[in-house]
Design an enzyme around this catalytic site. Sequence first.
Site, PDB file in Angstrom:
ATOM      1  NE  ARG A  55      -1.088  -4.752  -0.042  1.00 41.47           N
ATOM      2  CZ  ARG A  55      -1.830  -3.770  -0.041  1.00 41.47           C
ATOM      3  NH1 ARG A  55      -2.949  -3.874  -0.924  1.00 41.47           N
ATOM      4  NH2 ARG A  55      -1.685  -2.785   0.944  1.00 41.47           N
ATOM      5  CB  THR A  84       3.080   0.985   6.145  1.00 37.11           C
ATOM      6  OG1 THR A  84       1.423   0.722   6.465  1.00 37.11           O
ATOM      7  CG2 THR A  84       3.802   0.591   7.094  1.00 37.11           C
ATOM      8  N   GLY A 124       0.938  -1.257  -0.102  1.00 34.34           N
ATOM      9  CA  GLY A 124      -0.023  -0.301   0.051  1.00 34.34           C
ATOM     10  C   GLY A 124       0.733   1.474  -0.133  1.00 34.34           C
ATOM     11  NE  ARG A 139      -2.186  -4.805   5.844  1.00 32.78           N
ATOM     12  CZ  ARG A 139      -2.501  -4.824   4.658  1.00 32.78           C
ATOM     13  NH1 ARG A 139      -3.220  -5.931   4.431  1.00 32.78           N
ATOM     14  NH2 ARG A 139      -2.238  -4.254   3.579  1.00 32.78           N
ATOM     15  CG  ASP A 187      -1.475  -0.163   8.272  1.00 27.32           C
ATOM     16  OD1 ASP A 187      -2.368   0.852   7.751  1.00 27.32           O
ATOM     17  OD2 ASP A 187      -1.322  -1.221   7.208  1.00 27.32           O
ATOM     18  CG  ASP A 205       3.676  -6.700   7.389  1.00 29.43           C
ATOM     19  OD1 ASP A 205       3.193  -6.201   6.310  1.00 29.43           O
ATOM     20  OD2 ASP A 205       3.393  -7.608   8.140  1.00 29.43           O
ATOM     21  CG  ASP A 256       1.673  -2.571  10.481  1.00 31.41           C
ATOM     22  OD1 ASP A 256       2.579  -2.001   9.640  1.00 31.41           O
ATOM     23  OD2 ASP A 256       0.783  -3.370  10.104  1.00 31.41           O
TER      24      ASP A 256
HETATM   25  O1  F6P Z   1      -1.345  -1.279   4.723  1.00 26.90           O
HETATM   26  C1  F6P Z   1      -1.849   0.070   4.222  1.00 26.90           C
HETATM   27  C2  F6P Z   1      -3.326  -0.300   4.148  1.00 26.90           C
HETATM   28  O2  F6P Z   1      -3.911   1.038   3.580  1.00 26.90           O
HETATM   29  C3  F6P Z   1      -4.177  -0.872   5.435  1.00 26.90           C
HETATM   30  O3  F6P Z   1      -4.231   0.109   6.152  1.00 26.90           O
HETATM   31  C4  F6P Z   1      -5.317  -1.339   4.509  1.00 26.90           C
HETATM   32  O4  F6P Z   1      -6.069  -2.263   5.315  1.00 26.90           O
HETATM   33  C5  F6P Z   1      -4.747  -1.767   3.285  1.00 26.90           C
HETATM   34  O5  F6P Z   1      -3.587  -0.996   3.012  1.00 26.90           O
HETATM   35  C6  F6P Z   1      -5.908  -1.497   2.268  1.00 26.90           C
HETATM   36  O6  F6P Z   1      -5.084  -2.196   0.988  1.00 26.90           O
HETATM   37  P1  F6P Z   1      -5.816  -1.971  -0.456  1.00 26.90           P
HETATM   38  O7  F6P Z   1      -5.210  -0.668  -0.939  1.00 26.90           O
HETATM   39  O8  F6P Z   1      -5.344  -3.084  -0.895  1.00 26.90           O
HETATM   40  O9  F6P Z   1      -7.400  -1.693  -0.493  1.00 26.90           O
END
Ligand code: F6P
Length: 334
Positions: free
Chosen positions: A76, A129, A15, A175, A131, A107, A133
């Site tokens: 991803r 990120t 992300g 997340r 997050d 991660d 985290d």
């Molecule tokens: O890891 C960053 C994040 O924005 C999280 O907070 C969220 O759960 C996820 O990515 C959303 O992913 P996507 O962009 O694939 O919807």
Amino acid sequence: MEKKMKRIGVLTSGGDSPGMNAAVRAVVRTAIANGMQCIGIRRGWQGLITSDFVPLDAASVGHILSRGGTILYTARSEDFMTEKGRLKAVSTCKMLGLDGIVAIGGDGTFRGALELSRLGIPTVGVPATIDNDIGCTNYTIGFDTACNTAIECIDRLRDTMQSHERCSVVEVMGRNAGFLALYVGIAVGATAVLVPERELDLERDVIERIRNARLAGSTHFMIVVAEGVGSAVEIGKQIQERIGISPRVTVLGHIQRGGSPNARDRETATRMGYFAVKAMAEGRTNCIIGTRGGDIVETPIEEALAMKKHLQMDRYQVLETVSVTTPAFTMPAR
Ligand code: F6P
């Protein structure tokens, strides 16, 4: 003697987060300052499989410091999860003459970096990120900007909730982590914050707090829910069933990932990018750059991936104590 690195790759993966571009800029310019060439790999690890790359010079990363998103695109990669995909990535590194890769992300990105390093390609990770985290670092690039974006949105919501005397349930990202929710909750003076790190007791954590706020005279309520807890819509329904108020639910979603990085994210991203290349140039690879206190630290990737980052629950107590209004103090009659 350590082989001098001549050419490195840089990629952003997972992300996106505000400040990724600032990190790319720092990596490219520090590489050049150290006599190395830099190749941008597009679309994260997937770009190493599909040979999707762009040579980067100092000028090509001009005017990106203040831009959100990532000029290198991000993805991803499912293919990189397979051995076939990873071997293809290694052959692209060899074809491009890459002596190492700086991988900017979270991660999932670092798990990819670990796999690649095991196949003989040196890697250094830069944590980015919203997050926050990642266990080996106090801070990840993008978190502060995302907090501020969420705060701005919630302040706007509060205006209308106050006018209509309503309850707002706001879902923020994160997340499986509650950092974003808790920091934002404290900063907006939320009536209640729900985080995945604390077992949910709706009666104790929300209903009781709304009742107390009401008794103290509040006529609007702000409930912040981390996405890791579950659906804000569901929480809203349960509030309605239990106390008969009809909350308005807002999912902030990807709004939180966009926007120009703020001072903290630009500065941290620039320092982390610089130190990632410095580590590589000095022969320290297969590590993740982080911050501890005000200092930059390096942690071996495998060790870093095993580290758990704990939400500081004392912050939860701060919220519970401060974000509550108690009935007004009345002076005894003389
Ligand atoms: O890891 C960053 C994040 O924005 C999280 O907070 C969220 O759960 C996820 O990515 C959303 O992913 P996507 O962009 O694939 O919807």
